[in-house]
Write an enzyme that holds these catalytic residues in place. Structure first.
Site, PDB file in Angstrom:
ATOM      1  N   GLU A  16       0.845  -1.196   0.000  1.00  0.00           N
ATOM      2  CA  GLU A  16       0.000   0.000   0.000  1.00  0.00           C
ATOM      3  C   GLU A  16       0.876   1.241   0.000  1.00  0.00           C
ATOM      4  OE1 GLU A  16      -4.058  -1.126   2.495  1.00  0.00           O
ATOM      5  OE2 GLU A  16      -2.678   0.322   3.327  1.00  0.00           O
ATOM      6  N   ARG A  70     -17.029  -6.228  16.151  1.00  0.00           N
ATOM      7  CA  ARG A  70     -17.344  -6.420  17.565  1.00  0.00           C
ATOM      8  C   ARG A  70     -17.730  -5.076  18.178  1.00  0.00           C
ATOM      9  NH1 ARG A  70     -11.579  -5.819  17.263  1.00  0.00           N
ATOM     10  NH2 ARG A  70     -11.102  -3.799  18.193  1.00  0.00           N
ATOM     11  N   HIS A 105       0.016   1.235  18.834  1.00  0.00           N
ATOM     12  CA  HIS A 105      -1.270   0.657  18.449  1.00  0.00           C
ATOM     13  C   HIS A 105      -2.195   0.388  19.623  1.00  0.00           C
ATOM     14  CE1 HIS A 105       0.436   0.555  14.485  1.00  0.00           C
ATOM     15  NE2 HIS A 105       1.469  -0.116  14.967  1.00  0.00           N
TER      16      HIS A 105
END
Ligand code: MV4
Length: 515
Positions: free
Chosen positions: A213, A305, A248
Site C-alpha cells: 500500500e 465487535r 497501536h
C-alpha cells in the site's frame, strides 16, 4: 436437549438469559445492559477471577479454568458448555478473546445458541485484509492505493512501489493491530523488507500473504460506528477520533472527531454504511479509516465487535449499543432510523490502565488500595475493578474507562481535567498522570494531533512533575478515605497505611514528600 435449527425458526431463537464470555470492564458493562433488558446474566471466570467484579455482579458465575486465557477465556468449548449448563440461550463475546473468531461463532450456533455479533461469514471476510480490501474495491469504498493480490516477488513489489510512489507499506493480510507491517522508503530496501515481513507473518499468523500500500504519513485514525440488521438495513452512529495511541494501543478517544468538517463527516460515515452493506452486516461494528493530512480518507479494516471506545458514541448519540446488539440478535431489527440520529455535545474517553509511563508503559500489578471517583454531571466510569481487588498479571492492563461528556469540546476538556484531578486510584501504578499531561498539550487542545502525537510529544521529563502533583493529592485523599473508613468500622484493617497513624500525619508526609 433438542433445539430448533435457525432455518426452522427463521434465524430467531428467543432467549431470556445471556452468557458474557469476557472479563473486566467490558463484561461488567455488557452485564449491566443485559440486566436492564430484563434478561438473566451468566459470567464465566478463570480461577483468579472468581472475585473479579464481572463474576460478582452477574446472576450466576461459572468457573472455566486456570488463569492463562488460553486455558480459560479462549476455550470456546468450555464457554459453550457453561451456557448450556446454565440455560443461557445466547453468548455475548465482548471484545478481544473470542469476539472475532468465526469458528467460535459457528460453534455457538451449532450448539443451538445465539451469537450476539455478526455472522461467521462477515467475520471471515473482514478478518483478512486482502479479502476486505477487495470487497471494498468492488463496492466503491475508497482504499489506499496498492495491490489486490498477495505479492511474493520483490521485483514485482518494487514495480508496484515505483508506480504508486515511495514510501510504501508492506502489510500482512492476516495481520492486525499494527502487527506484520513494514515501511519501505526505497527500491533497495524492498527485497529484505518483503522477506522479513513474509517470515514474520508466516510465523505469527500462519499466513504469509503480503500486500503493498502507499504509506500515508502522519495520518489520523477516524472510525465510524455502524449497526446492521443482517438484512441490508444499516445505520451509522457517527465517528470516533482515536489518534491518541502508543504502539497501536489507544489511550484517549473522542466523539465527534475534531478533524471532520460536516461535509467530510457525511462522506466518511456514508462510506462506512457502504462497507457494512457490502457484507450484509449484522450487529454492531466499526469501520476504521485513515485520514491523510490533505483530507483524503481510506478504508483500513472493519472490527466486527463492540469496541473498547463505544461509550463516547453512546454519550453523543444517546444510543445504548449493548441494548441495540441484543435487539438485533433477537431479530427485532435496528429500532433506529438514520434521520433520527445526531451528535449532541462532545465525549472524551480515557483508558485507565495499570501501567507505568515512567518505565516505558510497563504493566503494573497489585491490590487496589483506594478507588474514589466523585462522578458528578457528565462523568461515566466503566470499571472492572474495585477497592480491595488484586489486579491480576494475566490479562490486559485496562482497569477502567473514564468517559466525560459536555456541551462542547472545550467544556469536555475542562470537565476531564476536573475529574482527573479528583480521581483517587491507589495501588498499581496507573496512567492518569499521562492523561493529565495529554490534556495540557497544545496539539491535543487544538485537535490537530495525529497518530504520531504520543511518540513525538511524550517524554518522561515533560510529565514527571505532573505525576508528583497528582500523586501527592491522591495520597492525601487516600489518607482521608482510610481515616473515614476506620471511623465507620473501627476494626477494619488499614491497608498499606504507614503503620496506623492519623490521616493528618499521612497527609503531611505526603505533602512534604517525607516518609
Ligand atoms: C497504514 C498507515 C499508513 N499508511 N496504512 C496501523 C494498524 C493497522 N490497523 C493499520 N495501521 C496503519 N496503516 C497505510 N497505507 C498507518 C497505520 C498506522 C496507524 C493507523 C491507525 C492508528 C494508529 C496507527 C499508528 C501507526 C500506523
Amino acid at each position: 436437549m433438542t433445539r430448533k435449527t435457525p432455518e426452522a425458526d427463521g434465524g430467531m431463537r428467543p432467549f431470556d438469559k445471556v452468557l458474557v464470555a469476557n472479563r473486566g470492564e467490558i463484561a461488567v458493562r455488557v452485564i449491566q445492559g443485559i440486566r436492564e433488558l430484563g434478561l438473566g446474566t451468566v459470567a464465566v471466570h478463570s480461577e483468579p477471577d472468581a472475585v473479579a467484579l464481572h463474576a460478582l455482579v452477574a446472576d450466576e458465575a461459572v468457573p472455566i479454568g486456570p488463569a492463562p486465557s488460553s486455558e480459560s477465556y479462549l476455550v470456546g468449548s468450555r464457554i459453550i458448555e457453561a451456557a448450556l449448563a446454565t440455560g443461557a440461550g445466547a453468548i455475548h463475546p465482548g471484545y478481544g478473546f473470542l469476539s472475532e473468531n468465526a469458528a467460535f461463532a459457528r460453534m455457538v450456533e451449532a450448539a443451538g445458541l445465539v451469537f450476539i455479533g455478526p455472522t461467521a461469514a462477515s467475520m471471515e471476510v473482514m478478518g483478512d485484509k486482502l479479502s476486505s480490501r477487495r470487497r471494498m474495491l468492488q463496492s466503491g469504498v475508497p482504499v489506499v492505493p496498492g495491490t489486490e493480490e498477495a505479492v511474493r516477488d520483490p521485483a514485482v513489489a518494487a514495480g508496484i512501489a515505483d508506480r504508486i510512489g515511495y514510501p510504501v507499506l508492506l502489510k500482512a493480510s492476516a495481520g492486525g493491530g499494527g502487527k506484520g507491517m513494514r515501511v519501505v522508503r526505497s527500491a533497495d530496501e524492498m527485497a529484505a523488507a518483503l522477506r522479513q515481513t513474509m517470515g514474520e507473518a508466516g510465523k505469527s499468523f500462519g499466513n504469509d500473504a503480503i500486500f503493498v500500500e502507499k504509506y500515508i504519513e502522519d495520518p489520523k485514525h477516524v472510525e465510524v460506528q455502524v449497526l446492521g440488521d443482517g438484512r441490508g438495513e444499516v445505520v451509522h452512529l457517527f465517528e470516533r477520533e482515536c489518534s491518541v495511541q502508543r504502539r497501536h494501543q489507544k489511550l484517549i478517544e473522542e466523539s465527534p472527531s475534531p478533524s471532520l468538517a460536516p461535509e467530510l463527516r457525511a462522506r466518511i460515515c456514508e462510506a462506512a454504511v457502504q462497507t457494512a452493506r457490502a457484507v450484509d452486516y449484522r450487529g454492531a461494528g466499526t469501520v476504521e479509516f485513515i485520514l491523510a493530512p490533505g483530507g483524503a480518507f481510506y478504508f483500513l479494516e472493519m472490527n466486527t465487535r463492540l469496541q473498547v471506545e463505544h461509550p463516547v458514541t453512546e454519550l453523543v448519540t444517546g444510543v445504548d449499543l449493548v441494548h441495540a446488539q441484543v435487539r438485533i440478535a433477537r431479530g427485532e431489527g435496528l429500532g433506529l432510523r438514520q434521520q433520527d440520529l445526531s451528535q449532541r455535545g462532545w465525549a472524551l474517553e480515557f483508558r485507565v490502565c495499570a501501567e507505568d509511563a515512567a518505565r516505558n508503559f510497563a504493566p503494573s500489578i497489585g491490590r487496589i488500595d483506594a478507588l474514589t471517583v466523585p462522578l458528578g454531571p457528565g462523568v461515566r466510569l466503566d470499571t472492572g475493578v474495585y477497592e480491595g481487588f488484586e489486579v491480576p498479571i494475566h490479562y490486559d492492563p485496562l482497569m477502567a474507562k473514564l468517559i466525560v461528556w459536555a456541551e462542547d469540546r472545550p467544556r469536555a476538556i475542562a470537565r476531564a481535567q476536573r475529574i482527573l484531578g479528583e480521581f483517587v486510584l491507589h495501588g498499581p501504578t496507573h496512567n492518569l498522570p499521562f492523561h493529565q499531561w495529554a490534556l495540557a498539550q497544545p496539539a491535543f487542545r487544538d485537535g490537530s494531533y495525529t497518530t504520531h502525537f504520543v511518540e513525538r510529544t511524550f517524554s518522561a521529563e515533560s510529565w514527571q512533575p505532573a505525576l508528583a502533583d497528582a500523586d501527592r493529592e491522591a495520597l492525601v485523599a487516600a489518607a482521608v478515605i482510610r481515616e473515614s473508613t476506620r471511623r465507620a468500622a473501627p476494626a477494619a484493617p488499614t491497608p498499606a497505611a504507614g503503620g496506623g497513624d492519623s490521616w493528618r500525619q499521612a497527609a503531611r508526609r505526603a505533602m512534604t514528600g517525607r516518609r
